[in-house]
Enzyme design. Structure first.
Site, PDB file in Angstrom:
ATOM      1  CB  SER A  43      -1.004  30.229  55.139  1.00  0.00           C
ATOM      2  OG  SER A  43      -0.433  31.172  55.980  1.00  0.00           O
TER       3      SER A  43
ATOM      4  NE  ARG B  45      -8.355  33.816  49.454  1.00  0.00           N
ATOM      5  CZ  ARG B  45      -7.133  34.056  49.022  1.00  0.00           C
ATOM      6  NH1 ARG B  45      -6.463  33.166  48.333  1.00  0.00           N
ATOM      7  NH2 ARG B  45      -6.546  35.213  49.300  1.00  0.00           N
TER       8      ARG B  45
ATOM      9  CG  HIS C 167      -5.456  31.665  54.678  1.00  0.00           C
ATOM     10  ND1 HIS C 167      -5.625  32.862  54.028  1.00  0.00           N
ATOM     11  CD2 HIS C 167      -4.175  31.642  55.078  1.00  0.00           C
ATOM     12  CE1 HIS C 167      -4.489  33.527  54.033  1.00  0.00           C
ATOM     13  NE2 HIS C 167      -3.581  32.811  54.660  1.00  0.00           N
TER      14      HIS C 167
END
Ligand SMILES: C/C1=C2N=C(/C=C3N=C(/C(C)=C4\N[C@@](C)([C@@H]5N=C1[C@](C)(CCC(=O)O)[C@H]5CC(=O)O)[C@@](C)(CC(=O)O)[C@@H]4CCC(=O)O)[C@@](C)(CC(=O)O)[C@@H]\3CCC(=O)O)C(C)(C)[C@@H]/2CCC(=O)O
Length: 209
Positions: free
Chosen positions: A16, A39, A42
């Site tokens: 990812s 993040r 994500h």
């Protein structure tokens, strides 16, 4: 036939993050900011989010230092508080959400405001030097800015302002960057939410990935 899929958690995360770094335009972020934005993308599954992320100068560095120094993390919603990975926290930091405190509904009625905003009145003893994480309620962010207009109100170290939605979200975040009562980070516009906010806290609490 059984479905085949990746079952290794670490490998899933690695792929990812590799995909995000290949697809997102992260050039304008510094070393303390970039892992935070990765993040957040994500958590949202949304390359392109980076275009709407804004940090005030040095916010990520200040927030990381505050967490290392033991700053409490003040959250507007339990969805934010619950998402914080305790084992990432560098100083066993307290995670505080006052939304369900018994006096909050009555305070909200008296103030003529939401419970999310009223709950922030109970932050006052914890606010000095704290990391604030607002991921849900625009009224909470607006109320915090109004509290901080009083110079006697204790100052947080930094604010993550990522409330979501159609009523007040964009406006409260614009107001945060305009007032800038302390270093701050936002996602501009309607985008935001608890998951993105938690991702930012978890990234600030960790070493670079
Ligand atoms: C108007 C509110 C909005 N809520 C949004 C999105 C989500 N909220 C969820 C949940 C479970 C909660 N929202 C409350 C904070 C509740 N939401 C509101 C308020 C009415 C007012 C806040 C505001 O406008 O600033 C607020 C209640 C209050 O009096 O403060 C929640 C406390 C309601 C409750 O369950 O009692 C609760 C928080 C639970 C917690 O502590 O974690 C959602 C999961 C929606 C759902 O349940 O269907 C979702 C989560 C989004 C996220 O990522 O955090 C909006 C979109 C922010 C919206 C405000 C703006 C708008 O455009 O409508």
């Amino acid at each position: 036939m059984p479905h085949e899929y990746e079952t290794n958690g670490a490998a899933i995360y690695e792929e990812s993050f590799r995909t995000i770094r290949a697809e997102a335009d992260l050039n304008r972020f510094d070393v303390d900011e970039e892992p935070v934005v990765v993040r957040m993308i994500h958590a949202a599954g949304l390359v392109g989010l980076e275009r709407d992320v804004a940090f005030s100068d040095g916010m990520a560095t200040v927030a990381r230092a505050a967490l290392k120094g033991g700053a409490p993390i003040l959250c507007d919603a339990f969805m934010v508080a619950e998402g914080i990975t305790r084992k990432r926290l560098p100083a066993d930091n307290a995670v505080i959400c006052t939304l369900r405190d018994a006096e909050v509904p009555e305070m909200a009625a008296r103030m003529g405001n939401t419970r999310s905003a009223a709950a922030l009145e109970l932050w006052r003893p914890h606010l000095e030097g704290a990391l604030v994480a607002i991921g849900n309620a625009p009224t909470a962010l607006f109320h915090l800015l109004n509290m901080l207009e009083d110079p006697a109100c204790p100052r947080p170290a930094a604010i993550i302002g990522c409330p979501v939605g159609f009523v007040g979200a964009a406006e409260s975040k614009d107001a945060l960057m305009q007032d800038l009562p302390c270093p701050a980070m936002i996602v501009r516009g309607r985008l935001g939410g608890s998951a993105i906010t938690v991702a930012a806290v978890n990234a600030l609490a960790s070493r670079a990935e």
